[in-house]
Design a protein around this motif. Structure first.
Motif, PDB file in Angstrom:
ATOM      1  N   GLY A 124       0.699  -1.151   0.266  1.00 33.95           N
ATOM      2  CA  GLY A 124       0.103  -0.009   0.050  1.00 33.95           C
ATOM      3  C   GLY A 124       0.991   1.267  -0.058  1.00 33.95           C
ATOM      4  N   GLN A 125       2.084   1.225  -0.199  1.00 34.98           N
ATOM      5  CA  GLN A 125       2.933   2.219  -0.147  1.00 34.98           C
ATOM      6  C   GLN A 125       2.297   3.378  -0.900  1.00 34.98           C
ATOM      7  OE1 GLN A 125       7.012   1.873   0.024  1.00 34.98           O
ATOM      8  NE2 GLN A 125       7.561   4.038  -0.024  1.00 34.98           N
ATOM      9  N   TYR A 126       1.909   3.091  -2.247  1.00 40.00           N
ATOM     10  CA  TYR A 126       1.360   4.150  -3.276  1.00 40.00           C
ATOM     11  C   TYR A 126       0.117   4.106  -3.652  1.00 40.00           C
ATOM     12  CZ  TYR A 126       6.378   3.406  -4.196  1.00 40.00           C
ATOM     13  OH  TYR A 126       7.952   3.257  -4.011  1.00 40.00           O
ATOM     14  N   ASP A 127      -0.735   3.577  -2.540  1.00 43.21           N
ATOM     15  CA  ASP A 127      -1.922   3.721  -2.650  1.00 43.21           C
ATOM     16  C   ASP A 127      -2.688   4.970  -2.739  1.00 43.21           C
ATOM     17  OD1 ASP A 127      -1.982   0.865  -2.877  1.00 43.21           O
ATOM     18  OD2 ASP A 127      -3.375   0.336  -1.218  1.00 43.21           O
ATOM     19  N   ALA A 128      -2.079   5.783  -2.114  1.00 42.61           N
ATOM     20  CA  ALA A 128      -2.529   7.407  -1.924  1.00 42.61           C
ATOM     21  C   ALA A 128      -2.533   8.070  -3.357  1.00 42.61           C
ATOM     22  CB  ALA A 128      -1.725   8.297  -0.871  1.00 42.61           C
ATOM     23  N   ILE A 129      -1.472   7.708  -4.088  1.00 41.69           N
ATOM     24  CA  ILE A 129      -1.328   8.214  -5.334  1.00 41.69           C
ATOM     25  C   ILE A 129      -2.492   7.648  -6.273  1.00 41.69           C
ATOM     26  CG2 ILE A 129       0.179   8.365  -7.385  1.00 41.69           C
ATOM     27  CD1 ILE A 129       2.541   8.236  -5.783  1.00 41.69           C
ATOM     28  N   ILE A 130      -2.539   6.227  -6.125  1.00 37.59           N
ATOM     29  CA  ILE A 130      -3.543   5.699  -7.158  1.00 37.59           C
ATOM     30  C   ILE A 130      -4.996   6.198  -6.622  1.00 37.59           C
ATOM     31  CG2 ILE A 130      -4.746   3.411  -7.273  1.00 37.59           C
ATOM     32  CD1 ILE A 130      -1.910   2.034  -6.720  1.00 37.59           C
ATOM     33  N   GLN A 131      -5.351   6.334  -5.219  1.00 37.77           N
ATOM     34  CA  GLN A 131      -6.564   6.934  -4.875  1.00 37.77           C
ATOM     35  C   GLN A 131      -6.892   8.273  -5.333  1.00 37.77           C
ATOM     36  OE1 GLN A 131      -8.768   5.407  -3.703  1.00 37.77           O
ATOM     37  NE2 GLN A 131     -10.265   6.787  -2.820  1.00 37.77           N
ATOM     38  N   GLN A 132      -5.815   9.244  -5.298  1.00 38.31           N
ATOM     39  CA  GLN A 132      -5.700  10.384  -5.782  1.00 38.31           C
ATOM     40  C   GLN A 132      -6.068  10.592  -7.233  1.00 38.31           C
ATOM     41  OE1 GLN A 132      -2.134  12.569  -4.816  1.00 38.31           O
ATOM     42  NE2 GLN A 132      -2.202  13.516  -6.945  1.00 38.31           N
ATOM     43  N   ASP A 133      -5.426   9.652  -8.136  1.00 36.35           N
ATOM     44  CA  ASP A 133      -5.870   9.748  -9.441  1.00 36.35           C
ATOM     45  C   ASP A 133      -7.355   9.199  -9.579  1.00 36.35           C
ATOM     46  OD1 ASP A 133      -3.221   9.931 -10.339  1.00 36.35           O
ATOM     47  OD2 ASP A 133      -2.768   7.900 -11.294  1.00 36.35           O
ATOM     48  N   PHE A 134      -7.974   8.460  -9.086  1.00 35.79           N
ATOM     49  CA  PHE A 134      -9.161   7.807  -8.913  1.00 35.79           C
ATOM     50  C   PHE A 134     -10.144   8.790  -8.739  1.00 35.79           C
ATOM     51  CE2 PHE A 134     -12.968   5.858  -7.748  1.00 35.79           C
ATOM     52  CZ  PHE A 134     -13.236   4.603  -8.705  1.00 35.79           C
ATOM     53  N   VAL A 135     -10.066   9.464  -7.454  1.00 39.76           N
ATOM     54  CA  VAL A 135     -10.792  10.461  -7.029  1.00 39.76           C
ATOM     55  C   VAL A 135     -11.027  11.756  -7.878  1.00 39.76           C
ATOM     56  CG1 VAL A 135     -11.711  11.915  -5.210  1.00 39.76           C
ATOM     57  CG2 VAL A 135     -10.896   9.617  -4.568  1.00 39.76           C
TER      58      VAL A 135
END
Lengths: 181, 184
Positions: A124-135
Motif C-alpha cells: 500500500g505504499q503508493y495507494d494514496a497516489i492511486i486513490q488521488q488519481d481515481f478520485v
C-alpha cells in the motif's frame, strides 16, 4: 464537466515533451478489456504524433469489477518509483490475462524492480497516489475506462487510430493559434 | 456505447431541487423492504436506471460501487432503483459485487419512478436519473442523463459537497457577526 481535471503534476506518468501542443490524458485500468483494446491504438497514435503529443496515464482501477486491477496499479507505481514505468505499463497491457501476484513478481524481476520496492507497493505504499488519481478523475467526469481527455476536455468520440490522430491534429492546430506571439 | 435514440431528447422535467422527496417503500431483497424515510438524517443518492444488465447501467452502477467510499465520506447512502424484480437485482448485485441496495420498482411497475417524474412510459423503464436528497428529505440536486450515456459521478460529488457547510474562515459571515442577520 472538465473544470476540475487535475493539472499534470510530479506524480503523473508522462511521455512526451512538457511543451507539446497537445496533452492526452488516459484514465485506465490494467485489467479492463477496453483499455487493453485501446493500448496498441494509443501507442500508434503516440508514434504518429511524435513530439507534438504529451501522453499521461492515470490510474482508474475498478477494483470490485477487476480482481487484479489494484495489484497491477501498485506494480506500475513500484515501476514508476524505479524509473521503469512505461516498460511496466506496456508489460501489463501485453499480459492482461496474467496479472496475479506471481506473474507481477516475475515481471518485476524482468524489469529490475527491487523486491522490497514491489513488496512495499503491494502493502500500500503508493495507494494514496492511486486513490488521488481515481478520485481526481471521478470528480472531473471519468465515467468508465478508458476515459480520454484532450487538452483538458473529455473526449467521447471514436477511439480508432485515424479518428484520434485527426482530433489530436485539430487540437494541436488550435493550441498553436492560441499561443501568444 | 451510445446509440442514436429518438427518445433520448427527453422533454419532461424531473422533480426539482427544493421539493420534498416523495417517500416510498420498495423491496431491497426477496424478504426485505427499504423506505426512503429509513434513511432520513443523512444524505441519500437515488440513482434511477433503466435495466440491470444493459452495458451502460453496468458501467454506471459499477462506477458508483467503486465510488462508495467517496460517497460515504459525505455521509451519503446510495440507492439504485430500476423496474427489475428482486431476483434480477439479486443476481446482478452478486455478479457485479455491488455493495449498495438495488430497489425493485416492479409492482406497481415504475410507480416510484413516476412519482419522481423519472419514468419512460414509452419504454416501460426508469430514466437514467439522479437525485441527491439532504438529511431532511429535501431534493437538493437532480439530473436527467441521456439514456445511453453513463453520467459519471462528478455531478453527485458536487451536489454532496454543496450540502456540507464549508469551514468558516475568520472573515466569513458567521451568524455571530449579525451583519447579515436581518436578511436571514
Amino acid at each position: 464537466m472538465t473544470r476540475r481535471l487535475p493539472p499534470v503534476s510530479a506524480t503523473d506518468k508522462v511521455a512526451g515533451p512538457a511543451d507539446a501542443p497537445v496533452t492526452l490524458i488516459e484514465y485506465g485500468d490494467y485489467e479492463c478489456p477496453y483499455c487493453g483494446e485501446a493500448y496498441p491504438v494509443l501507442k500508434a497514435v503516440q508514434e504518429a504524433m511524435g513530439a507534438r503529443l504529451r501522453f499521461v496515464f492515470r490510474n482508474f482501477p475498478l477494483t470490485e469489477m477487476h480482481a487484479h486491477a489494484l495489484r497491477a496499479a501498485q506494480f506500475a507505481e513500484a515501476a514508476a518509483a524505479s524509473g521503469v514505468f512505461w516498460a511496466a505499463h506496456d508489460m501489463l497491457y501485453e499480459h492482461q490475462d496474467a496479472l496475479d501476484v506471481a506473474s507481477l513478481t516475475s515481471y518485476g524481476a524482468q524489469l529490475g524492480i527491487e523486491r522490497r520496492v514491489l513488496q512495499a507497493a503491494f502493502q500500500g505504499q503508493y495507494d494514496a497516489i492511486i486513490q488521488q488519481d481515481f478520485v481526481g478523475g471521478a470528480r472531473a467526469g471519468v465515467n468508465g475506462t478508458p476515459c480520454l481527455f484532450i487538452n483538458g476536455v473529455r473526449y467521447d468520440g471514436p477511439r480508432d487510430r485515424q479518428s484520434l490522430i485527426e482530433v489530436l491534429d485539430r487540437a494541436a492546430a488550435a493550441a498553436a493559434i492560441d499561443v501568444p506571439a | 456505447m451510445h446509440m442514436a435514440d429518438p427518445h433520448d431528447a427527453s422533454t419532461h422535467a424531473l422533480l426539482q431541487p427544493g421539493q420534498a422527496a416523495p417517500d416510498f417503500t420498495l423491496p431491497a431483497t426477496p424478504d426485505q423492504k427499504l423506505s426512503l424515510s429509513d434513511l432520513r438524517g443523512a444524505p441519500v443518492i437515488l440513482a434511477f436506471y433503466p435495466a440491470d444488465w444493459s452495458p451502460v447501467c453496468g458501467d454506471q452502477m459499477g462506477l458508483y460501487n467503486e465510488m462508495l467510499p467517496e460517497f460515504h465520506r459525505s455521509g451519503a447512502q446510495l440507492v439504485g432503483i430500476s423496474t427489475d424484480g428482486v431476483w434480477c437485482h439479486a443476481a446482478f448485485a452478486e455478479t457485479r459485487k455491488l455493495h449498495f441496495p438495488l430497489l425493485a420498482d416492479f409492482e406497481p411497475k415504475g410507480e416510484v419512478a413516476r412519482r419522481y417524474d423519472a419514468y419512460r412510459a414509452q419504454d416501460g423503464v426508469a430514466e437514467r436519473a439522479l437525485f441527491v436528497i439532504d438529511a431532511e428529505g429535501v431534493i437538493r440536486w437532480s439530473y436527467l442523463s441521456p439514456l445511453g450515456l453513463n453520467p459519471g459521478a462528478d455531478g453527485i460529488l458536487d451536489a454532496l459537497d454543496a450540502l456540507v457547510p464549508t469551514p468558516k474562515t475568520p472573515t466569513s459571515n458567521t451568524p455571530t457577526s449579525n451583519t447579515y442577520g436581518a436578511q436571514a
